[in-house]
Write a protein that holds these residues in place. Structure first.
Motif, PDB file in Angstrom:
ATOM      1  N   LYS A 296       0.865  -1.177   0.000  1.00 35.61           N
ATOM      2  CA  LYS A 296       0.000   0.000   0.000  1.00 35.61           C
ATOM      3  C   LYS A 296       0.901   1.225   0.000  1.00 35.61           C
ATOM      4  O   LYS A 296       2.054   1.168   0.429  1.00 35.61           O
ATOM      5  CB  LYS A 296      -0.886   0.026   1.255  1.00 35.61           C
ATOM      6  CG  LYS A 296      -1.822  -1.153   1.382  1.00 35.61           C
ATOM      7  CD  LYS A 296      -3.023  -0.958   0.511  1.00 35.61           C
ATOM      8  CE  LYS A 296      -4.020  -2.089   0.771  1.00 35.61           C
ATOM      9  NZ  LYS A 296      -5.025  -2.125  -0.264  1.00 35.61           N
ATOM     10  N   ALA A 297       0.395   2.344  -0.454  1.00 39.56           N
ATOM     11  CA  ALA A 297       1.162   3.587  -0.422  1.00 39.56           C
ATOM     12  C   ALA A 297       1.600   3.847   1.014  1.00 39.56           C
ATOM     13  O   ALA A 297       0.805   3.752   1.946  1.00 39.56           O
ATOM     14  CB  ALA A 297       0.311   4.742  -0.932  1.00 39.56           C
ATOM     15  N   GLY A 298       2.891   4.128   1.207  1.00 39.00           N
ATOM     16  CA  GLY A 298       3.414   4.404   2.541  1.00 39.00           C
ATOM     17  C   GLY A 298       4.045   3.212   3.227  1.00 39.00           C
ATOM     18  O   GLY A 298       4.695   3.362   4.258  1.00 39.00           O
ATOM     19  N   ASP A 299       3.872   1.985   2.668  1.00 34.31           N
ATOM     20  CA  ASP A 299       4.528   0.795   3.237  1.00 34.31           C
ATOM     21  C   ASP A 299       6.029   0.876   2.967  1.00 34.31           C
ATOM     22  O   ASP A 299       6.465   1.319   1.903  1.00 34.31           O
ATOM     23  CB  ASP A 299       3.980  -0.496   2.616  1.00 34.31           C
ATOM     24  CG  ASP A 299       2.581  -0.843   3.099  1.00 34.31           C
ATOM     25  OD1 ASP A 299       2.094  -0.202   4.052  1.00 34.31           O
ATOM     26  OD2 ASP A 299       1.973  -1.764   2.506  1.00 34.31           O
ATOM     27  N   THR A 300       6.830   0.433   3.936  1.00 36.57           N
ATOM     28  CA  THR A 300       8.285   0.489   3.802  1.00 36.57           C
ATOM     29  C   THR A 300       8.777  -0.552   2.802  1.00 36.57           C
ATOM     30  O   THR A 300       8.417  -1.717   2.873  1.00 36.57           O
ATOM     31  CB  THR A 300       8.965   0.253   5.159  1.00 36.57           C
ATOM     32  OG1 THR A 300       8.496   1.245   6.078  1.00 36.57           O
ATOM     33  CG2 THR A 300      10.476   0.354   5.046  1.00 36.57           C
TER      34      THR A 300
ATOM     35  N   VAL B  18       9.599   4.518   1.361  1.00 32.83           N
ATOM     36  CA  VAL B  18       8.265   3.931   1.279  1.00 32.83           C
ATOM     37  C   VAL B  18       7.732   3.868  -0.146  1.00 32.83           C
ATOM     38  O   VAL B  18       8.205   4.577  -1.035  1.00 32.83           O
ATOM     39  CB  VAL B  18       7.274   4.717   2.171  1.00 32.83           C
ATOM     40  CG1 VAL B  18       7.712   4.678   3.632  1.00 32.83           C
ATOM     41  CG2 VAL B  18       7.132   6.154   1.709  1.00 32.83           C
TER      42      VAL B  18
ATOM     43  N   PRO C 287       5.482   4.727  -3.125  1.00 37.05           N
ATOM     44  CA  PRO C 287       4.791   5.976  -3.468  1.00 37.05           C
ATOM     45  C   PRO C 287       3.302   5.782  -3.760  1.00 37.05           C
ATOM     46  O   PRO C 287       2.534   6.739  -3.713  1.00 37.05           O
ATOM     47  CB  PRO C 287       5.536   6.462  -4.711  1.00 37.05           C
ATOM     48  CG  PRO C 287       6.118   5.222  -5.311  1.00 37.05           C
ATOM     49  CD  PRO C 287       6.412   4.309  -4.168  1.00 37.05           C
ATOM     50  N   GLN C 288       2.907   4.543  -4.061  1.00 34.49           N
ATOM     51  CA  GLN C 288       1.498   4.257  -4.358  1.00 34.49           C
ATOM     52  C   GLN C 288       1.243   2.774  -4.136  1.00 34.49           C
ATOM     53  O   GLN C 288       2.161   2.005  -3.923  1.00 34.49           O
ATOM     54  CB  GLN C 288       1.168   4.640  -5.799  1.00 34.49           C
ATOM     55  CG  GLN C 288       1.919   3.794  -6.840  1.00 34.49           C
ATOM     56  CD  GLN C 288       1.678   4.291  -8.254  1.00 34.49           C
ATOM     57  OE1 GLN C 288       1.726   5.490  -8.502  1.00 34.49           O
ATOM     58  NE2 GLN C 288       1.421   3.379  -9.175  1.00 34.49           N
ATOM     59  N   ASP C 289      -0.020   2.383  -4.177  1.00 39.52           N
ATOM     60  CA  ASP C 289      -0.364   0.970  -4.064  1.00 39.52           C
ATOM     61  C   ASP C 289       0.175   0.221  -5.279  1.00 39.52           C
ATOM     62  O   ASP C 289       0.211   0.769  -6.381  1.00 39.52           O
ATOM     63  CB  ASP C 289      -1.886   0.786  -4.026  1.00 39.52           C
ATOM     64  CG  ASP C 289      -2.516   1.368  -2.768  1.00 39.52           C
ATOM     65  OD1 ASP C 289      -1.779   1.853  -1.895  1.00 39.52           O
ATOM     66  OD2 ASP C 289      -3.760   1.321  -2.658  1.00 39.52           O
TER      67      ASP C 289
END
Length: 122
Positions: free
Chosen positions: A76-80, A94, A96-98
């Motif tokens: 998902k967007a924001g996942d490391t 992270v 940038p997008q799904d």
């Protein structure tokens, strides 16, 4: 040109440094003693470099501390994706997008510059 003698981990090197405009290429070093091979870090699983359409790039220069994602993993967007170490700090990079991780283009222990391609996603 200046000549320097440098000792690294007990190995002595004679180094010649050219003054003036930098070509970006490192100056050749002539070792006095044969250096011992440094242990290599285990490479991360890599797919074809730049396989995905979405680039995940380093925001700062540093060393790859940990690879959190793997090829084929949905994020998902924001996942490391990757954790970089710079100035004794751990910096998460992270998604940038799904999407799905298409390639991991770095290995743990590898030095990277700001803007370097770390991974790609679809």
């Amino acid at each position: 040109m200046k000549n320097y003698t440098i000792t690294v981990n007990g190995n002595v090197y004679d180094v010649v440094v050219e003054e003036g405009a930098s070509t970006g290429a490192p100056a050749p070093a002539a070792p006095k003693a044969a250096p011992k091979a440094a242990p290599k870090a285990a490479p991360a699983v890599k797919a074809a470099g730049g396989a995905g359409s979405v680039k995940v790039e380093a925001g700062a220069a540093g060393k790859v501390f940990k690879v959190e994602a793997s090829v084929g993993q949905s994020l998902k967007a924001g996942d490391t994706v990757v954790i970089l170490e710079a100035m004794k700090m751990e910096i998460p990079v992270v998604a940038p997008q799904d999407g799905t991780v298409a390639s991991i283009d770095v290995a743990v222990g590898e030095a990277v510059e700001a803007g370097a391609l770390l991974a790609t996603m679809n």
